[in-house]
Design a protein around this motif. Structure first.
Motif, PDB file in Angstrom:
ATOM      1  N   THR A  28       0.737  -1.234  -0.170  1.00  0.00           N
ATOM      2  CA  THR A  28       0.067   0.120  -0.061  1.00  0.00           C
ATOM      3  C   THR A  28       0.909   1.042   0.054  1.00  0.00           C
ATOM      4  O   THR A  28       0.299   2.474  -0.346  1.00  0.00           O
ATOM      5  CB  THR A  28      -1.002  -0.175   1.523  1.00  0.00           C
ATOM      6  N   PHE A  29       2.085   1.235   0.428  1.00  0.00           N
ATOM      7  CA  PHE A  29       2.985   2.292   0.280  1.00  0.00           C
ATOM      8  C   PHE A  29       3.433   2.783  -0.991  1.00  0.00           C
ATOM      9  O   PHE A  29       3.615   4.104  -0.981  1.00  0.00           O
ATOM     10  CB  PHE A  29       4.310   2.020   1.281  1.00  0.00           C
ATOM     11  N   GLU A  31       2.587   3.470  -4.326  1.00  0.00           N
ATOM     12  CA  GLU A  31       2.078   4.497  -4.821  1.00  0.00           C
ATOM     13  C   GLU A  31       2.259   5.876  -4.306  1.00  0.00           C
ATOM     14  O   GLU A  31       2.370   6.871  -4.771  1.00  0.00           O
ATOM     15  CB  GLU A  31       0.614   4.327  -5.012  1.00  0.00           C
ATOM     16  N   PHE A  32       2.452   6.004  -2.892  1.00  0.00           N
ATOM     17  CA  PHE A  32       2.391   7.236  -2.186  1.00  0.00           C
ATOM     18  C   PHE A  32       3.791   7.541  -1.486  1.00  0.00           C
ATOM     19  O   PHE A  32       4.118   8.345  -0.732  1.00  0.00           O
ATOM     20  CB  PHE A  32       1.475   7.019  -1.110  1.00  0.00           C
ATOM     21  N   GLY A  34       5.758   5.747   0.612  1.00  0.00           N
ATOM     22  CA  GLY A  34       5.836   5.444   2.150  1.00  0.00           C
ATOM     23  C   GLY A  34       6.990   4.527   2.438  1.00  0.00           C
ATOM     24  O   GLY A  34       7.305   3.783   1.627  1.00  0.00           O
ATOM     25  N   PHE A  59       6.366   9.807   4.686  1.00  0.00           N
ATOM     26  CA  PHE A  59       6.055  10.020   3.321  1.00  0.00           C
ATOM     27  C   PHE A  59       6.633  11.367   2.876  1.00  0.00           C
ATOM     28  O   PHE A  59       7.130  12.005   3.579  1.00  0.00           O
ATOM     29  CB  PHE A  59       4.460  10.085   3.350  1.00  0.00           C
ATOM     30  N   TRP A  68      -2.418   8.175   1.149  1.00  0.00           N
ATOM     31  CA  TRP A  68      -1.912   6.565   1.432  1.00  0.00           C
ATOM     32  C   TRP A  68      -3.208   6.158   2.377  1.00  0.00           C
ATOM     33  O   TRP A  68      -3.911   5.144   2.157  1.00  0.00           O
ATOM     34  CB  TRP A  68      -0.969   6.226   2.150  1.00  0.00           C
ATOM     35  N   SER A  71      -6.542   5.815   0.810  1.00  0.00           N
ATOM     36  CA  SER A  71      -6.535   4.624  -0.332  1.00  0.00           C
ATOM     37  C   SER A  71      -7.145   3.509  -0.121  1.00  0.00           C
ATOM     38  O   SER A  71      -7.541   2.928   0.760  1.00  0.00           O
ATOM     39  CB  SER A  71      -5.230   4.324  -0.840  1.00  0.00           C
ATOM     40  N   TYR A  74      -5.381   0.742   1.288  1.00  0.00           N
ATOM     41  CA  TYR A  74      -4.998   0.850   2.716  1.00  0.00           C
ATOM     42  C   TYR A  74      -6.446   0.461   3.388  1.00  0.00           C
ATOM     43  O   TYR A  74      -6.470  -0.366   4.283  1.00  0.00           O
ATOM     44  CB  TYR A  74      -4.539   1.875   3.143  1.00  0.00           C
TER      45      TYR A  74
END
Length: 110
Positions: A28-29, A31-32, A34, A59, A68, A71, A74
């Protein structure tokens, strides 16, 4: 300026739900932007519940951290954590390297 997702968790029930959460959270991190700053490793509660853990994810900025958390990726797993632990999660803007504690008082504090 970096921003952080910070969780202070206690009474964590390490069961199949938490294991699933841990298996899925890293993806999940991506794309952002993290990345874990604090996760696992040695921790000692010096105040508060002795069975607590702090997790910090960095981030690139506040908007990325908020995006995030909001999203679909997440949100699809967050209940795996919240149903198996007690805690507080916060998204916070970072402060610059020249920050001092009294900066939060503003210019009127002199």
């Amino acid at each position: 300026m970096p921003a952080y997702a910070v969780a202070h968790l206690h009474d964590v029930d390490v069961n199949a739900g938490i294991v699933e959460y841990l298996k899925r959270i890293d993806a999940t991190f991506t794309e952002f932007g993290g990345r874990f700053i604090v996760h696992g490793g040695e921790q000692r509660a010096v105040e508060g519940p002795a069975d607590s853990y702090v997790v910090v994810v960095e981030f690139p900025d506040y908007q990325a951290a908020q995006a995030w958390y909001d999203s679909p990726a997440y949100q699809a797993i967050v209940a795996l954590r919240t149903e198996n632990s007690v805690g507080v999660a916060v998204i916070a803007d970072g402060c610059g390297a020249d920050h001092v504690a009294t900066d939060i008082l503003g210019p009127a504090a002199g």
